[in-house]
Design a protein around this motif. Structure first.
Motif, PDB file in Angstrom:
ATOM      1  N   SER A 199      -6.342  74.990 -10.556  1.00  0.00           N
ATOM      2  CA  SER A 199      -7.786  74.841 -10.752  1.00  0.00           C
ATOM      3  C   SER A 199      -8.355  74.039  -9.597  1.00  0.00           C
ATOM      4  O   SER A 199      -8.389  72.812  -9.626  1.00  0.00           O
ATOM      5  CB  SER A 199      -8.083  74.149 -12.089  1.00  0.00           C
ATOM      6  N   LEU A 200      -8.765  74.749  -8.562  1.00  0.00           N
ATOM      7  CA  LEU A 200      -9.306  74.136  -7.351  1.00  0.00           C
ATOM      8  C   LEU A 200     -10.676  74.721  -7.049  1.00  0.00           C
ATOM      9  O   LEU A 200     -11.076  75.737  -7.629  1.00  0.00           O
ATOM     10  CB  LEU A 200      -8.368  74.366  -6.159  1.00  0.00           C
ATOM     11  N   GLY A 201     -11.389  74.078  -6.122  1.00  0.00           N
ATOM     12  CA  GLY A 201     -12.643  74.643  -5.650  1.00  0.00           C
ATOM     13  C   GLY A 201     -12.405  75.986  -4.978  1.00  0.00           C
ATOM     14  O   GLY A 201     -11.305  76.278  -4.497  1.00  0.00           O
ATOM     15  N   ALA A 202     -13.441  76.829  -4.947  1.00  0.00           N
ATOM     16  CA  ALA A 202     -13.283  78.220  -4.490  1.00  0.00           C
ATOM     17  C   ALA A 202     -12.642  78.323  -3.113  1.00  0.00           C
ATOM     18  O   ALA A 202     -11.678  79.074  -2.912  1.00  0.00           O
ATOM     19  CB  ALA A 202     -14.643  78.912  -4.497  1.00  0.00           C
ATOM     20  N   GLU A 203     -13.130  77.577  -2.141  1.00  0.00           N
ATOM     21  CA  GLU A 203     -12.624  77.678  -0.767  1.00  0.00           C
ATOM     22  C   GLU A 203     -11.178  77.213  -0.673  1.00  0.00           C
ATOM     23  O   GLU A 203     -10.327  77.893  -0.088  1.00  0.00           O
ATOM     24  CB  GLU A 203     -13.516  76.863   0.172  1.00  0.00           C
ATOM     25  N   ALA A 232       1.192  78.575 -23.120  1.00  0.00           N
ATOM     26  CA  ALA A 232       1.611  79.969 -23.300  1.00  0.00           C
ATOM     27  C   ALA A 232       2.480  80.509 -22.185  1.00  0.00           C
ATOM     28  O   ALA A 232       3.189  81.502 -22.379  1.00  0.00           O
ATOM     29  CB  ALA A 232       0.373  80.862 -23.449  1.00  0.00           C
ATOM     30  N   GLU A 233       2.436  79.902 -21.014  1.00  0.00           N
ATOM     31  CA  GLU A 233       3.126  80.460 -19.854  1.00  0.00           C
ATOM     32  C   GLU A 233       4.225  79.522 -19.371  1.00  0.00           C
ATOM     33  O   GLU A 233       4.298  78.354 -19.777  1.00  0.00           O
ATOM     34  CB  GLU A 233       2.124  80.707 -18.707  1.00  0.00           C
ATOM     35  N   ARG A 234       5.052  80.031 -18.476  1.00  0.00           N
ATOM     36  CA  ARG A 234       6.109  79.226 -17.863  1.00  0.00           C
ATOM     37  C   ARG A 234       5.536  78.508 -16.645  1.00  0.00           C
ATOM     38  O   ARG A 234       5.511  79.037 -15.541  1.00  0.00           O
ATOM     39  CB  ARG A 234       7.283  80.119 -17.455  1.00  0.00           C
ATOM     40  N   VAL A 235       5.028  77.306 -16.892  1.00  0.00           N
ATOM     41  CA  VAL A 235       4.376  76.514 -15.849  1.00  0.00           C
ATOM     42  C   VAL A 235       5.193  75.256 -15.600  1.00  0.00           C
ATOM     43  O   VAL A 235       5.603  74.576 -16.545  1.00  0.00           O
ATOM     44  CB  VAL A 235       2.935  76.139 -16.257  1.00  0.00           C
ATOM     45  N   SER A 236       5.436  74.954 -14.343  1.00  0.00           N
ATOM     46  CA  SER A 236       6.155  73.732 -13.972  1.00  0.00           C
ATOM     47  C   SER A 236       5.229  72.655 -13.434  1.00  0.00           C
ATOM     48  O   SER A 236       5.494  71.464 -13.589  1.00  0.00           O
ATOM     49  CB  SER A 236       7.223  74.047 -12.916  1.00  0.00           C
ATOM     50  N   VAL A 237       4.145  73.086 -12.769  1.00  0.00           N
ATOM     51  CA  VAL A 237       3.237  72.133 -12.135  1.00  0.00           C
ATOM     52  C   VAL A 237       1.796  72.568 -12.390  1.00  0.00           C
ATOM     53  O   VAL A 237       1.464  73.748 -12.262  1.00  0.00           O
ATOM     54  CB  VAL A 237       3.472  72.038 -10.609  1.00  0.00           C
ATOM     55  N   ALA A 238       0.948  71.610 -12.754  1.00  0.00           N
ATOM     56  CA  ALA A 238      -0.497  71.830 -12.843  1.00  0.00           C
ATOM     57  C   ALA A 238      -1.143  71.208 -11.614  1.00  0.00           C
ATOM     58  O   ALA A 238      -0.930  70.028 -11.329  1.00  0.00           O
ATOM     59  CB  ALA A 238      -1.058  71.219 -14.110  1.00  0.00           C
ATOM     60  N   VAL A 239      -1.901  72.013 -10.877  1.00  0.00           N
ATOM     61  CA  VAL A 239      -2.550  71.554  -9.648  1.00  0.00           C
ATOM     62  C   VAL A 239      -4.055  71.722  -9.838  1.00  0.00           C
ATOM     63  O   VAL A 239      -4.525  72.831 -10.092  1.00  0.00           O
ATOM     64  CB  VAL A 239      -2.082  72.360  -8.420  1.00  0.00           C
ATOM     65  N   PHE A 240      -4.795  70.629  -9.747  1.00  0.00           N
ATOM     66  CA  PHE A 240      -6.233  70.773  -9.939  1.00  0.00           C
ATOM     67  C   PHE A 240      -7.024  69.770  -9.116  1.00  0.00           C
ATOM     68  O   PHE A 240      -6.513  68.761  -8.638  1.00  0.00           O
ATOM     69  CB  PHE A 240      -6.611  70.672 -11.417  1.00  0.00           C
TER      70      PHE A 240
END
Length: 441
Positions: A9-13, A47-55
């Protein structure tokens, strides 16, 4: 090669550049989903196989409860933010915080790493060795292949947390938890400032006990600020209501359906800050508590999270029951729950309130103690006598009982309880109360 799943979840650019870099290289990362909100981020992790959240801190409303919820799922967190926010975000427990490039960075001589490059480096640093993409190994005998160890940091020379947190818990059926919390606070205030935190998210009553009328919720406001890592001693004091005699109140919720505002992590942060501000912190909580299983099965806040958070944060937990057959049965049930949950086992004081001969018999508290030792295995209790007329007088006046009935047996018992409690922390209460506290002052 193991692939690292990322919720993004980052800014568009910045997000477009990140995706191009990941797709055009063999770095071993895979973006599982691009999330537009914290709710979508949590749903993806669940719900998914996630190891890292990047935001990006500008995209997600980051607070301590969000980070705690993500951490309980075993997912690491990497955040990028403006430099002014980095210290606050680190205080929330984020695994890696990257400050985005400033104009000054771009004007420096020499090569400057892009935000994407630094994000990828941060992801590699937080991923556990089991999940990290396999890298070529050095020959066994080379110095580079040998493990590197570092000594743990030295302990702090001075502990900033000088206050003691005392949580008042107990059975259902109005055994007198709030009454004890108020009168204990009044007695302890003789030896130093006391903050009473009304963290009962079922039926908060302290504004009524003190005759203060309806107040905005101090505990909800403090938890909001603490959850975002911005609570300071000054801001905490600004939210407290001085009620006289060295006692301040952080008022409870105005409605029970606002319980989600008092989250587990935010309340614990609040209490830790309070313990650096006040010598004594008394926390009044409801009888209900979430079990560990309730917490594990819920991917979010739980109904009675405040009670568990306050007990876990406490230096001492007072477990209160009433001195009648129903009250004693309920007390044994609460003690069983505490044992099953591993709560308040080494730092607790059991208080039997409303002791009267009409129920306990001629031997009074002595007979009660003997019965509890014989049938419940409880070897140490504190008792408080029942005196409804004096308790009612204090309630009508909106103050502690010592202010209106200084010679009451109940007043003397509360003072004795405060002295015994202070002794457990090697503190002494030597002064005597000499003035009456005005109602609602």
């Amino acid at each position: 090669m193991s692939v690292i799943g990322i919720a993004l979840s980052l800014g568009a650019e910045l997000e477009d550049e990140f995706l191009r870099t990941v797709e055009d290289s063999s770095v071993g990362f895979k973006v599982i989903r691009r999330c537009a909100s914290d709710a979508e981020l949590l749903a993806t992790i669940a719900a998914e196989r996630v190891s890292v959240a990047v935001f990006d801190a500008d995209m997600i409303d980051i607070d301590s409860e969000l980070i705690r919820t993500i951490g309980r799922s075993g997912v690491k967190v990497v955040a990028i933010c403006d430099p002014v926010q980095s210290q606050r975000l680190r205080s929330l427990g984020i695994d890696s915080v990257i400050s985005r490039q400033s104009v000054e960075d771009l004007l420096q001589d020499g090569p400057v790493e892009s935000d994407v490059t630094r994000l990828l480096g941060a992801i590699r640093s937080v991923v556990s060795p089991v999940d990290r993409p396999v890298q070529p190994q050095e020959p066994p005998d080379s110095p580079e292949s040998l493990p590197k160890f570092s000594l743990p940091p030295p302990p702090d020379e001075e502990d900033e947390r000088l206050g003691k947190i005392i949580t008042v818990w107990g059975t259902q059926g109005a055994p007198g938890r709030s009454f004890i919390a108020l009168n204990l606070a009044a007695q302890l205030a003789i030896s130093g400032e006391v903050l009473v935190v009304d963290a009962d998210t079922v039926s908060p009553v302290f504004t009524q006990l003190l005759g203060l009328g309806m107040q905005s919720s101090g505990v909800a406001a403090a938890c909001r600020i603490a959850g975002h890592g911005r609570l300071t001693q000054a801001s905490l004091r600004a939210l407290c209501l001085p009620v006289g005699g060295g006692v301040s109140l952080l008022s409870g919720l105005s409605k029970a359906n606002r319980w989600r505002e008092v989250t587990h992590s935010a309340l614990q942060r609040l209490l830790e800050e309070a313990a650096t501000t006040f010598p004594w912190v008394i926390v009044d909580v409801s009888s209900e508590i979430d079990t560990a299983q309730d917490t594990e099965l819920s991917f979010g806040p739980t109904r009675f999270q405040a009670t568990r958070a306050a007990i876990e944060a406490a230096d001492l937990t007072l477990i209160v029951g009433a001195a009648d057959p129903i009250g004693i049965r309920r007390l044994m049930s609460v003690l069983d729950t505490a044992q099953d949950e591993g709560l308040a086992q080494d730092s607790r004081m059991i208080i039997v309130n409303k002791v009267r001969q009409s129920v306990t018999g001629a031997r009074g508290d002595v007979g009660l103690a003997d019965a509890l030792r014989k049938f419940a295995g409880i070897h140490s209790i504190e008792t408080l006598p029942f005196h409804s007329a004096h308790a009612d007088h204090a309630l009508i006046e909106g103050c502690d009982i010592a202010s209106v009935e200084p010679q009451s047996e109940l007043t003397q018992a509360c003072a004795r309880l405060a002295r015994d409690l202070a002794k457990t922390f090697d503190r002494v209460i030597v002064a005597k109360r000499t003035r009456k506290r005005a109602r609602g002052s």
